[in-house]
Design a protein around this motif. Structure first.
Motif, PDB file in Angstrom:
ATOM      1  N   MET A 199      70.687  35.207  18.898  1.00  9.68           N
ATOM      2  CA  MET A 199      69.283  34.973  18.576  1.00  9.68           C
ATOM      3  C   MET A 199      68.995  35.403  17.145  1.00  9.68           C
ATOM      4  O   MET A 199      69.476  36.452  16.706  1.00  9.68           O
ATOM      5  N   ASP A 200      68.249  34.569  16.432  1.00  6.68           N
ATOM      6  CA  ASP A 200      67.888  34.946  15.073  1.00  6.68           C
ATOM      7  C   ASP A 200      66.565  34.282  14.732  1.00  6.68           C
ATOM      8  O   ASP A 200      66.208  33.241  15.284  1.00  6.68           O
ATOM      9  N   VAL A 201      65.883  34.891  13.782  1.00 10.06           N
ATOM     10  CA  VAL A 201      64.601  34.334  13.366  1.00 10.06           C
ATOM     11  C   VAL A 201      64.837  33.197  12.347  1.00 10.06           C
ATOM     12  O   VAL A 201      63.987  32.329  12.180  1.00 10.06           O
ATOM     13  N   LEU A 247      72.748  44.822  17.774  1.00 10.25           N
ATOM     14  CA  LEU A 247      71.909  44.560  16.598  1.00 10.25           C
ATOM     15  C   LEU A 247      72.697  45.094  15.404  1.00 10.25           C
ATOM     16  O   LEU A 247      72.631  46.274  15.068  1.00 10.25           O
ATOM     17  N   VAL A 248      73.524  44.237  14.827  1.00 11.03           N
ATOM     18  CA  VAL A 248      74.390  44.671  13.732  1.00 11.03           C
ATOM     19  C   VAL A 248      73.686  44.394  12.408  1.00 11.03           C
ATOM     20  O   VAL A 248      73.459  43.236  12.052  1.00 11.03           O
ATOM     21  N   GLU A 249      73.334  45.484  11.723  1.00 14.50           N
ATOM     22  CA  GLU A 249      72.662  45.380  10.420  1.00 14.50           C
ATOM     23  C   GLU A 249      71.397  44.517  10.496  1.00 14.50           C
ATOM     24  O   GLU A 249      71.201  43.622   9.685  1.00 14.50           O
ATOM     25  N   GLY A 298      64.229  32.946  17.548  1.00 14.62           N
ATOM     26  CA  GLY A 298      63.179  33.796  18.086  1.00 14.62           C
ATOM     27  C   GLY A 298      63.046  35.027  17.226  1.00 14.62           C
ATOM     28  O   GLY A 298      63.883  35.274  16.352  1.00 14.62           O
ATOM     29  N   SER A 299      61.988  35.782  17.490  1.00  7.46           N
ATOM     30  CA  SER A 299      61.811  37.009  16.722  1.00  7.46           C
ATOM     31  C   SER A 299      61.862  38.213  17.637  1.00  7.46           C
ATOM     32  O   SER A 299      61.292  38.217  18.735  1.00  7.46           O
ATOM     33  N   LEU A 300      62.541  39.224  17.163  1.00  9.30           N
ATOM     34  CA  LEU A 300      62.698  40.444  17.951  1.00  9.30           C
ATOM     35  C   LEU A 300      61.428  41.276  17.986  1.00  9.30           C
ATOM     36  O   LEU A 300      61.387  42.323  18.617  1.00  9.30           O
ATOM     37  N   THR A 301      60.415  40.832  17.302  1.00 12.46           N
ATOM     38  CA  THR A 301      59.174  41.611  17.321  1.00 12.46           C
ATOM     39  C   THR A 301      58.179  41.046  18.355  1.00 12.46           C
ATOM     40  O   THR A 301      57.028  41.456  18.391  1.00 12.46           O
ATOM     41  N   LEU A 354      71.560  40.097  18.867  1.00 13.89           N
ATOM     42  CA  LEU A 354      70.169  39.977  18.415  1.00 13.89           C
ATOM     43  C   LEU A 354      70.122  40.100  16.899  1.00 13.89           C
ATOM     44  O   LEU A 354      70.546  41.110  16.339  1.00 13.89           O
ATOM     45  N   GLY A 355      69.620  39.058  16.242  1.00  9.38           N
ATOM     46  CA  GLY A 355      69.725  38.978  14.784  1.00  9.38           C
ATOM     47  C   GLY A 355      71.158  38.566  14.468  1.00  9.38           C
ATOM     48  O   GLY A 355      71.836  39.211  13.675  1.00  9.38           O
ATOM     49  N   CYS A 356      71.607  37.497  15.124  1.00  9.68           N
ATOM     50  CA  CYS A 356      73.043  37.136  15.064  1.00  9.68           C
ATOM     51  C   CYS A 356      73.441  36.582  13.705  1.00  9.68           C
ATOM     52  O   CYS A 356      74.627  36.465  13.394  1.00  9.68           O
ATOM     53  N   GLY A 357      72.445  36.227  12.875  1.00 11.74           N
ATOM     54  CA  GLY A 357      72.758  35.712  11.545  1.00 11.74           C
ATOM     55  C   GLY A 357      73.655  34.486  11.630  1.00 11.74           C
ATOM     56  O   GLY A 357      73.417  33.563  12.413  1.00 11.74           O
ATOM     57  N   GLU A 358      74.713  34.514  10.851  1.00  8.71           N
ATOM     58  CA  GLU A 358      75.579  33.338  10.764  1.00  8.71           C
ATOM     59  C   GLU A 358      76.679  33.316  11.828  1.00  8.71           C
ATOM     60  O   GLU A 358      77.646  32.569  11.725  1.00  8.71           O
ATOM     61  N   ILE A 398      83.793  46.487   5.005  1.00  6.36           N
ATOM     62  CA  ILE A 398      82.983  47.299   5.890  1.00  6.36           C
ATOM     63  C   ILE A 398      82.287  46.457   6.959  1.00  6.36           C
ATOM     64  O   ILE A 398      82.159  46.867   8.098  1.00  6.36           O
ATOM     65  N   HIS A 399      81.885  45.247   6.578  1.00  6.33           N
ATOM     66  CA  HIS A 399      81.168  44.462   7.579  1.00  6.33           C
ATOM     67  C   HIS A 399      82.067  44.086   8.754  1.00  6.33           C
ATOM     68  O   HIS A 399      81.633  44.081   9.905  1.00  6.33           O
ATOM     69  N   ASP A 400      83.330  43.803   8.465  1.00  6.59           N
ATOM     70  CA  ASP A 400      84.270  43.508   9.553  1.00  6.59           C
ATOM     71  C   ASP A 400      84.388  44.703  10.490  1.00  6.59           C
ATOM     72  O   ASP A 400      84.478  44.554  11.705  1.00  6.59           O
TER      73      ASP A 400
HETATM   74  N1  SAH Z   1      73.956  40.527  12.697  1.00  9.67           N
HETATM   75  C1  SAH Z   1      74.403  39.628  11.666  1.00  9.67           C
HETATM   76  C2  SAH Z   1      73.382  39.391  10.573  1.00  9.67           C
HETATM   77  C3  SAH Z   1      72.858  40.588   9.856  1.00  9.67           C
HETATM   78  S1  SAH Z   1      71.647  40.162   8.601  1.00  9.67           S
HETATM   79  C4  SAH Z   1      75.686  40.131  11.083  1.00  9.67           C
HETATM   80  O1  SAH Z   1      76.015  41.290  11.281  1.00  9.67           O
HETATM   81  O2  SAH Z   1      76.414  39.393  10.427  1.00  9.67           O
HETATM   82  C5  SAH Z   1      70.131  40.426   9.459  1.00  9.67           C
HETATM   83  C6  SAH Z   1      69.719  39.289  10.344  1.00  9.67           C
HETATM   84  O3  SAH Z   1      68.565  39.669  11.055  1.00  9.67           O
HETATM   85  C7  SAH Z   1      69.356  38.040   9.552  1.00  9.67           C
HETATM   86  O4  SAH Z   1      70.080  36.947  10.044  1.00  9.67           O
HETATM   87  C8  SAH Z   1      67.877  37.886   9.802  1.00  9.67           C
HETATM   88  O5  SAH Z   1      67.457  36.536   9.841  1.00  9.67           O
HETATM   89  C9  SAH Z   1      67.716  38.557  11.149  1.00  9.67           C
HETATM   90  N2  SAH Z   1      66.358  39.010  11.426  1.00  9.67           N
HETATM   91  C10 SAH Z   1      65.522  39.663  10.577  1.00  9.67           C
HETATM   92  N3  SAH Z   1      64.361  39.878  11.202  1.00  9.67           N
HETATM   93  C11 SAH Z   1      64.456  39.384  12.452  1.00  9.67           C
HETATM   94  C12 SAH Z   1      63.593  39.306  13.586  1.00  9.67           C
HETATM   95  N4  SAH Z   1      62.363  39.791  13.530  1.00  9.67           N
HETATM   96  N5  SAH Z   1      64.017  38.719  14.716  1.00  9.67           N
HETATM   97  C13 SAH Z   1      65.273  38.207  14.764  1.00  9.67           C
HETATM   98  N6  SAH Z   1      66.144  38.254  13.757  1.00  9.67           N
HETATM   99  C14 SAH Z   1      65.738  38.828  12.595  1.00  9.67           C
END
Ligand code: SAH
Length: 486
Positions: A317-319, A366-368, A349-352, A294-298, A271-273
């Motif tokens: 970008m990720d926190v 913003l995926v998941e 960075g933080s999205l907040t 945004l929240g690019c994770g890995e 599903i994630h793919d």
């Molecule tokens: N988008 C990626 C990761 C999803 S997991 C993917 O689909 O594979 C959620 C991600 O959001 C995590 O990497 C987490 O560190 C990030 N995250 C959570 N809160 C955040 C914030 N306030 N600002 C930026 N990133 C954030």
């Protein structure tokens, strides 16, 4: 490793003429990192089997790899190369059976064009992509396939299956066709580091494969894997291969790429793919050029986006610093050529918080991500993305909580991931997204992702926001995106 070719063509020992190898002798050829032995376990008028046995020298492998050959020192010594069919087997085919591969037969030239019934056995073929990949590669060429997958360790069944298969392929074709298929497709199955990638590999690929690659439905997958990590080479090969007039192409023809394969190889697509592919496709369809993940994770989405020329600049970008480190590795940013390197940037960075670095993008994903924030913090995310960064297109995905009842191993009321702060029903997500869109002058449409159930909906859900063009009520997304029910 062992490759046997058996024919029941009559007289079967014609095979030995075609291979230019005397059936009564065991012969050897020298390879860069070892030897190949050629012998005939069985020869008579009705059946003939020729065997090619690879005998690689693990130390020779290291020596040949040279000082830059491998990034991970121990891996040079501890690896599967001496025990599997890989690009070394292709090198052995080219050397041991060179006349046959090139369609020459000194003593009986008339045999070259004779289609014969062949059964090929490859013992220990690493296959990244499983049985589905074997089918994708060999079935369009007319092969019947029997594949036996080996467990990682028969003493520990819990460890599951390995990527090693014993494969039997049957087809009635010429020997030259058979060898050229094996020459190209063995390294494609293996998809590990090839020890012979060089400029002239395009020529070899086209030389051995042109006749059948042009029409193969998995052409792209084959070329990219064969010229592994050599994008420039792969693109060049495509230029030569796609010589046909484009208008002649059958629009409905199903082509198999690495991405579609990821979906194909699992009975239930991961599903994630699907989410990542859906986000990428929306950004592509919207014509976005500068995109922020945004929240690019890995860096999984970043990796997909980097493969698309349309995207001129990509920001991840990720926190989490740790996730960014992993992303940096995954995307091999340190090793990219200068120009590519300038195209991609990872920032913490933080999205907040309002962040000027997020301004000036025409697409964002913003995926998941949203479900990882405490709900009261969502208002801050909403401002930073939709009020300040304000990309023209924003793709947001999140789980559909209604679907959770379908997971057998998820207790009622529990969430899918320990770090999820909430999971929304379709109604809740749609209410949030519609409110965001209204407040910030966006339009929004919703699309399901993954397997869908008539009652509880799809596994995951996606909202695609399009900024309204100033002064009009026009939706700024192109028509493909507007088509919600696709
Ligand atoms: N988008 C990626 C990761 C999803 S997991 C993917 O689909 O594979 C959620 C991600 O959001 C995590 O990497 C987490 O560190 C990030 N995250 C959570 N809160 C955040 C914030 N306030 N600002 C930026 N990133 C954030």
């Amino acid at each position: 490793m062992l490759l046997t070719i058996t024919t029941t063509h009559i007289p079967a020992d014609d095979l030995s003429f075609l291979l230019h190898k005397h059936p009564g002798r065991i012969q050897q050829v020298e390879l860069s990192a070892g030897k190949a032995h050629i012998f005939y376990p069985e020869v008579n008028a009705r059946l003939c089997t020729a065997a090619l046995l690879l005998d690689l020298d693990p130390v020779g492998l290291v020596r040949n790899a040279g000082p830059k050959g491998n990034d991970f020192a121990l891996e040079q010594y501890v690896n599967d190369r001496p025990y599997v069919c890989s690009s070394f087997m292709s090198a052995a085919i080219a050397k041991a059976y060179s006349s046959a591969l090139n369609g020459r037969c000194k003593d009986k030239p008339e045999l070259v064009d004779v289609a014969m019934p062949f059964v090929v056995k490859l013992s220990v073929l690493p296959v990244r992509g499983g049985e589905q990949l074997l089918k994708t590669l060999f079935e369009p060429l007319g092969y019947a396939i029997t594949a036996t997958q080996h467990p990682l360790d028969p003493a520990f069944p819990d460890w599951g299956m390995s990527r090693y298969f014993t494969v039997e392929l049957s087809n009635t074709i010429t020997l030259q066709q058979l060898l050229s298929h094996l020459y190209v497709l063995i390294p494609v199955c293996d998809n590990d580091k090839h020890y012979w990638i060089a400029r002239d590999e395009i020529e070899k690929l086209l030389d051995k494969g042109k006749a059948w690659l042009e029409t193969h439905t998995a052409q792209e997958l084959i070329v990219r894997r064969y010229l592994k990590n050599q994008r420039a080479l792969a693109n060049k090969a495509f230029e030569v291969l796609v010589s046909k007039d484009e208008t002649e192409e059958d629009a409905d023809e199903k082509t198999v790429t690495e991405d579609t394969l990821a979906v194909l190889i699992e009975p239930k697509p991961r599903i994630h793919d699907l989410r990542l592919l859906a986000a990428r496709d929306e950004l592509l369809a919207a014509g976005a050029k500068r995109v922020a993940d945004l929240g690019c994770g890995e860096g999984k989405l970043m990796k997909l986006l980097m493969a698309e020329k349309q995207f001129e600049f990509l920001l991840g970008m990720d926190v989490s610093y740790r996730s960014l480190e992993i992303a940096q590795e995954r995307l091999k940013l340190d090793r990219l050529p200068e120009k590519q390197r300038e195209r991609v940037q990872l920032i913490q960075g933080s999205l907040t918080y309002r962040d000027k670095r997020l301004e000036g993008f025409d697409g964002a994903a913003l995926v998941e991500v949203i479900e990882h924030l405490d709900q009261p913090r969502l208002a801050a995310l909403e401002l930073s993305v939709f009020e300040y960064a304000r990309p023209e297109v924003v793709v947001v995905t999140t789980p559909n909580a209604e679907y959770n009842v379908k997971f057998e191993n998820l207790e009622g009321g529990k969430m899918r991931h320990a770090d999820h702060r909430f999971e929304w029903t379709r109604k809740q997500f749609e209410a949030w997204a519609t409110d965001v869109a209204l407040k910030h002058n966006y339009d929004v449409i919703f699309k399901p992702i993954g397997e869908s159930d008539p009652e509880v909906g799809a596994l995951s859900q996606m909202a695609v926001f399009g900024l309204r063009v100033k002064g009009t009520e026009q939706f700024n997304l192109n028509s493909e995106i507007k088509n919600v029910d696709q």
